[in-house]
Design an enzyme around this catalytic site. Structure first.
Site, PDB file in Angstrom:
ATOM      1  CE  LYS A  85      -9.391   2.065   3.238  1.00 29.11           C
ATOM      2  NZ  LYS A  85      -9.627   3.461   2.987  1.00 29.11           N
ATOM      3  CG  ASP A  92     -12.276   3.338   5.943  1.00 26.88           C
ATOM      4  OD1 ASP A  92     -11.771   4.207   6.662  1.00 26.88           O
ATOM      5  OD2 ASP A  92     -12.068   3.270   4.713  1.00 26.88           O
ATOM      6  CB  SER A 115      -8.836   4.970   7.337  1.00 27.24           C
ATOM      7  OG  SER A 115      -9.213   4.992   6.004  1.00 27.24           O
ATOM      8  CG  HIS A 125      -1.774   1.225   1.306  1.00 28.80           C
ATOM      9  ND1 HIS A 125      -2.943   1.343   0.575  1.00 28.80           N
ATOM     10  CD2 HIS A 125      -1.635   2.392   1.981  1.00 28.80           C
ATOM     11  CE1 HIS A 125      -3.480   2.528   0.821  1.00 28.80           C
ATOM     12  NE2 HIS A 125      -2.707   3.182   1.660  1.00 28.80           N
ATOM     13  NE  ARG A 154     -10.553  10.404   8.878  1.00 27.76           N
ATOM     14  CZ  ARG A 154      -9.676   9.639   8.229  1.00 27.76           C
ATOM     15  NH1 ARG A 154     -10.022   8.426   7.819  1.00 27.76           N
ATOM     16  NH2 ARG A 154      -8.458  10.058   8.006  1.00 27.76           N
TER      17      ARG A 154
HETATM   18  N1  URA Z   1      -6.277   6.708   2.617  1.00 26.43           N
HETATM   19  C1  URA Z   1      -7.190   5.982   3.319  1.00 26.43           C
HETATM   20  O1  URA Z   1      -7.572   4.891   2.915  1.00 26.43           O
HETATM   21  N2  URA Z   1      -7.667   6.493   4.457  1.00 26.43           N
HETATM   22  C2  URA Z   1      -7.267   7.684   4.964  1.00 26.43           C
HETATM   23  O2  URA Z   1      -7.728   8.070   6.007  1.00 26.43           O
HETATM   24  C3  URA Z   1      -6.322   8.436   4.224  1.00 26.43           C
HETATM   25  C4  URA Z   1      -5.836   7.912   3.045  1.00 26.43           C
END
Ligand code: URA
Length: 448
Positions: free
Chosen positions: A192, A166, A188, A87, A173
């Site tokens: 995922k 999320d 967050s 990621h 947010r």
């Molecule tokens: N990417 C995400 O998946 N979540 C965040 O809060 C910021 C960047």
């Protein structure tokens, strides 16, 4: 869980006073919010309190746990091998996933990859994949499992079933200005990633003018939080801090980046892109137990490019996911933008600093990104840089070439690109590309 035991107002006050919430209290907040029992205004107040006062490590782990279990956690245990994903926290010209995913899969490590779309000035892997005509990223979990079983690789978008809490919190947010909080970002991202069915994870945490974290110190804190959460969930997690003070490679924009990644898989990619790609791929191959060390992983990664196996894997996956392999084998058959224009340097000298955020926004302006969630991106839009920090340039020389179908964007994009690239008469320091590695043992200076 008996929700009657909890009082939302008291929990908001607790966080407002900077106190730590228990695992059960966080689980209540997330579950009740996802089930529409806590309204947006109360959740917004909680998020702002968490943003301002921060969260303790245990709270970030509990938040990740609750968001992860708000949806399904994909079970890939029937697939042999250690499943590893990567990621990136996002940047400009960051096409690394498109190159390293087929490399790692070709080296025998299964890569289940769920990616995101472009966010603000930074590009997203899904938009890049969708620039390949026909490529489908919206697939069911069943199909996701089928594809990874067949190819050791799958490239998909987030479904409704993956961490739905999320998704709702992220949208909240976004409109309450509470995105830039390390525990909120880390939970967050990790909720995922952990839902994908991975066993291990490699993170590319970016800092610099084109990253969300401008300062390396902030990126370090984020990396430590991400690694801490990953390890708590029993997934080996390694992060690298990498510089984003200039775009990665030369291409910025969805198809242009796919085209550059094809060059990389064909063995003629830019040096900076290949350096990070081989490090991240080598680390994934090592974590996937197909190499005894990261160095051996890097050697295998280079070999997969050289012997063509990574390219063959890329073509197989494009075909499997409905994409046109013709544009991969012959990129000139792609329908390029109608307007392709040079941007001429206004002075002579050496390329100094770049405002990479502005460069990312120029690409968005040309059509490569979205100003609102509903906007479509233009796969052909973006620009090619021809100079990087430290290169010399002559007045009038082409410093970039823009690609767009929006005639009205040309003037501003040219002005922004020129304004974002400083030309000096001094030699400029080329930023160190990879600075640190963060793992369960701590933080280490990176030496190639
Ligand atoms: N990417 C995400 O998946 N979540 C965040 O809060 C910021 C960047």
């Amino acid at each position: 869980m008996n929700k009657k035991h909890f009082n939302t107002v008291s929990l908001i006050r607790k966080k407002r006073e900077g106190k730590s919430l228990s695992k059960e209290e966080i689980e209540y907040l997330i579950t009740a919010y996802t089930e529409d029992e806590i309204p947006d205004y109360q959740m917004s107040a909680f998020l702002m309190a968490a943003y301002l006062n921060g969260m303790y490590d245990d709270e970030a782990v509990a938040l990740t746990h609750s968001m992860l279990h708000s949806g399904i956690v994909v079970d890939l245990s029937h697939i042999p091998g250690v499943k590893v994903d990567k990621h990136s926290t996002g940047g400009v010209g960051d096409k690394l996933s498109l190159i390293l995913a087929p490399i790692v899969a070709a080296c025998g490590v299964p890569v289940p990859m769920i990616s995101g779309r472009g966010l603000g000035h930074s590009g997203g892997t899904l938009d890049k994949l969708e620039s390949i005509p026909g490529f489908k990223v919206d697939i069911t979990i069943e199909r996701y499992k089928e594809i990874i079983e067949k190819h050791n690789l799958v490239l998909a978008g987030q479904t409704e079933e993956i961490a739905p809490a999320d998704k709702r919190l992220y949208a909240l947010r976004d409109v309450t200005n509470t995105i830039e909080s390390i525990p909120l970002i880390a939970s967050s991202i990790m909720s995922k990633k952990l839902a994908e069915g991975i066993d291990a994870l490699v993170l590319d945490v970016k800092f610099g003018s084109g990253a969300f974290m401008k300062e390396q110190e902030e990126a370090r804190k984020l990396a430590e939080t991400l690694v801490g959460i990953g390890e708590k969930f029993g997934k080996e997690t390694i992060a690298y801090l990498t510089n984003m003070d200039q775009p990665l490679g030369y291409a910025v924009g969805n198809w242009l980046e796919v085209k550059e990644s094809i060059d990389c898989l064909n063995g003629c990619g830019p040096g900076d892109v290949m350096e990070i790609t081989h490090l991240l791929a080598g680390t994934m191959i090592h974590l996937g137990k197909e190499a005894g060390s990261v160095e051996e992983g890097i050697r295998k990664s280079k070999e997969a490019v050289k012997n063509g196996s990574a390219m063959r894997k890329w073509i197989d996956i494009v075909e499997e996911q409905g994409g046109d392999t013709g544009v991969i084998t012959d990129p000139e058959t792609f329908k390029y933008a109608d307007i392709i224009e040079p941007v001429a340097a206004a002075g002579s000298g050496i390329v100094g600093e770049m405002d990479t955020y502005i460069l990312g926004m120029a690409s968005l302006e040309l059509g490569a990104g979205r100003k609102t969630k509903e906007e479509d991106v233009d796969p052909a839009a973006g620009f090619m840089l021809h100079k990087k920090i430290g290169d010399s340039v002559q007045k009038g020389e082409t410093i970039a070439t823009i690609h767009t179908n929006k005639i009205e964007s040309v003037k501003k994009a040219k002005k922004d690109i020129l304004g974002a690239i400083s030309i000096t008469n001094r030699s400029s320091e080329i930023p160190k590309l990879i600075t640190k590695r963060v793992d369960k043992h701590g933080i280490h200076e990176y030496r190639a």
